[in-house]
Design a protein around this motif. Structure first.
Motif, PDB file in Angstrom:
ATOM      1  N   PHE A 135     -62.729 -26.051  -6.956  1.00  0.00           N
ATOM      2  CA  PHE A 135     -63.608 -25.120  -7.663  1.00  0.00           C
ATOM      3  C   PHE A 135     -63.301 -23.693  -7.208  1.00  0.00           C
ATOM      4  N   ILE A 136     -63.206 -22.781  -8.154  1.00  0.00           N
ATOM      5  CA  ILE A 136     -62.931 -21.386  -7.803  1.00  0.00           C
ATOM      6  C   ILE A 136     -63.940 -20.457  -8.466  1.00  0.00           C
ATOM      7  N   ASN A 137     -64.245 -19.374  -7.760  1.00  0.00           N
ATOM      8  CA  ASN A 137     -65.042 -18.283  -8.326  1.00  0.00           C
ATOM      9  C   ASN A 137     -64.046 -17.185  -8.665  1.00  0.00           C
ATOM     10  N   ILE A 138     -64.095 -16.735  -9.918  1.00  0.00           N
ATOM     11  CA  ILE A 138     -63.067 -15.803 -10.383  1.00  0.00           C
ATOM     12  C   ILE A 138     -63.677 -14.440 -10.675  1.00  0.00           C
ATOM     13  N   GLU A 139     -63.015 -13.395 -10.169  1.00  0.00           N
ATOM     14  CA  GLU A 139     -63.460 -12.039 -10.486  1.00  0.00           C
ATOM     15  C   GLU A 139     -62.445 -11.368 -11.398  1.00  0.00           C
ATOM     16  N   PHE A 140     -62.929 -10.446 -12.229  1.00  0.00           N
ATOM     17  CA  PHE A 140     -62.091  -9.730 -13.195  1.00  0.00           C
ATOM     18  C   PHE A 140     -62.379  -8.240 -13.067  1.00  0.00           C
ATOM     19  N   ASP A 141     -61.377  -7.415 -13.297  1.00  0.00           N
ATOM     20  CA  ASP A 141     -61.591  -5.970 -13.308  1.00  0.00           C
ATOM     21  C   ASP A 141     -62.557  -5.615 -14.435  1.00  0.00           C
ATOM     22  N   GLY A 142     -63.556  -4.795 -14.118  1.00  0.00           N
ATOM     23  CA  GLY A 142     -64.467  -4.292 -15.143  1.00  0.00           C
ATOM     24  C   GLY A 142     -65.541  -5.269 -15.584  1.00  0.00           C
ATOM     25  N   VAL A 143     -65.612  -6.445 -14.935  1.00  0.00           N
ATOM     26  CA  VAL A 143     -66.622  -7.446 -15.304  1.00  0.00           C
ATOM     27  C   VAL A 143     -67.606  -7.547 -14.133  1.00  0.00           C
ATOM     28  N   CYS A 144     -68.917  -7.496 -14.433  1.00  0.00           N
ATOM     29  CA  CYS A 144     -69.881  -7.404 -13.327  1.00  0.00           C
ATOM     30  C   CYS A 144     -70.352  -8.765 -12.819  1.00  0.00           C
ATOM     31  N   THR A 145     -69.846  -9.850 -13.382  1.00  0.00           N
ATOM     32  CA  THR A 145     -70.251 -11.182 -12.921  1.00  0.00           C
ATOM     33  C   THR A 145     -69.002 -11.978 -12.543  1.00  0.00           C
ATOM     34  N   ILE A 146     -69.229 -13.114 -11.939  1.00  0.00           N
ATOM     35  CA  ILE A 146     -68.129 -13.957 -11.457  1.00  0.00           C
ATOM     36  C   ILE A 146     -68.186 -15.297 -12.170  1.00  0.00           C
ATOM     37  N   LEU A 147     -67.031 -15.770 -12.603  1.00  0.00           N
ATOM     38  CA  LEU A 147     -66.953 -17.024 -13.363  1.00  0.00           C
ATOM     39  C   LEU A 147     -66.649 -18.187 -12.428  1.00  0.00           C
TER      40      LEU A 147
END
Ligand SMILES: [Zn+2]
Length: 196
Positions: A135-147
């Motif tokens: 399981f991974i928590n993913i962050e993206f540039d410019g996105v304020c939440t984590i998937l």
């Protein structure tokens, strides 16, 4: 003759066809310490639940086409206007206005990285993923939440660049149509039916 329950919506009404519940005969429950006297029966039941996706339907439809949709608050009066939400939020948590649906596939391909992860050797009921599940928590540039999702190939590391893959060949129209792999993974290393 039985037929798996099928549903479509026409003129705002559910139209259903086929069987939505299946009766099966059970097995006796017996008392091992009392001469196998009858104590009860098991009642197996299988039913088909009609699950409406509502405003999230566009998210699942697009996974099957290899696109990752997010939402953004465009309400001028909202203090957090411009916030992009992934996972897909129909409404803004701050102003409760309806968000705008946006395609963030490119942002995901170019900027996704692992924020943190956990590896699970065991899973709950109805799990369809291969174990251990990364399981991974993913962050993206410019996105304020984590998937929250899973890594389908390789071993996770914090900060690792990952890219999305999609089940376009035989979509399930669930979150299982999307997974992630380390950047640089070759097409022939992907799980069956998945592509970039
Ligand atoms: Zn807002």
């Amino acid at each position: 003759m039985s037929m798996t329950g099928q549903v479509h919506v026409k003129k705002g009404q559910y139209k259903i066809k086929g069987d939505f519940h299946h009766l099966e005969f059970g097995q006796p429950i017996r008392l091992a310490d009392d001469n196998w006297r009858l104590a009860g029966i098991t009642n197996p039941r299988q039913l088909t639940h009609i699950h409406s996706y509502g405003g999230e339907a566009i998210f699942f439809e697009n996974l099957s086409k290899g696109k990752l949709m997010a939402t953004r608050c465009d309400n001028k009066k909202c203090e957090t206007k411009g916030s992009i939400y992934q996972p897909f939020r129909i409404h803004c948590p701050d102003c409760l206005g309806k968000n705008t649906v946006i395609d963030m596939t490119d942002i995901a391909k170019k900027t996704a990285k692992i924020h943190t992860f956990m590896v699970c050797e065991r899973s709950g009921a109805f799990n369809l993923l291969d174990k251990p599940i990364k399981f991974i928590n993913i962050e993206f540039d410019g996105v304020c939440t984590i998937l929250f999702s899973y890594l389908a190939v390789g071993e996770p590391k914090m900060g690792m660049r990952v890219v999305p893959i999609f089940q376009k060949l035989d979509p399930t129209y669930t979150i299982l149509d999307m997974a992630w792999v380390p950047k640089g993974t070759k097409e022939n290393q992907l799980p069956k039916g998945f592509s970039f």
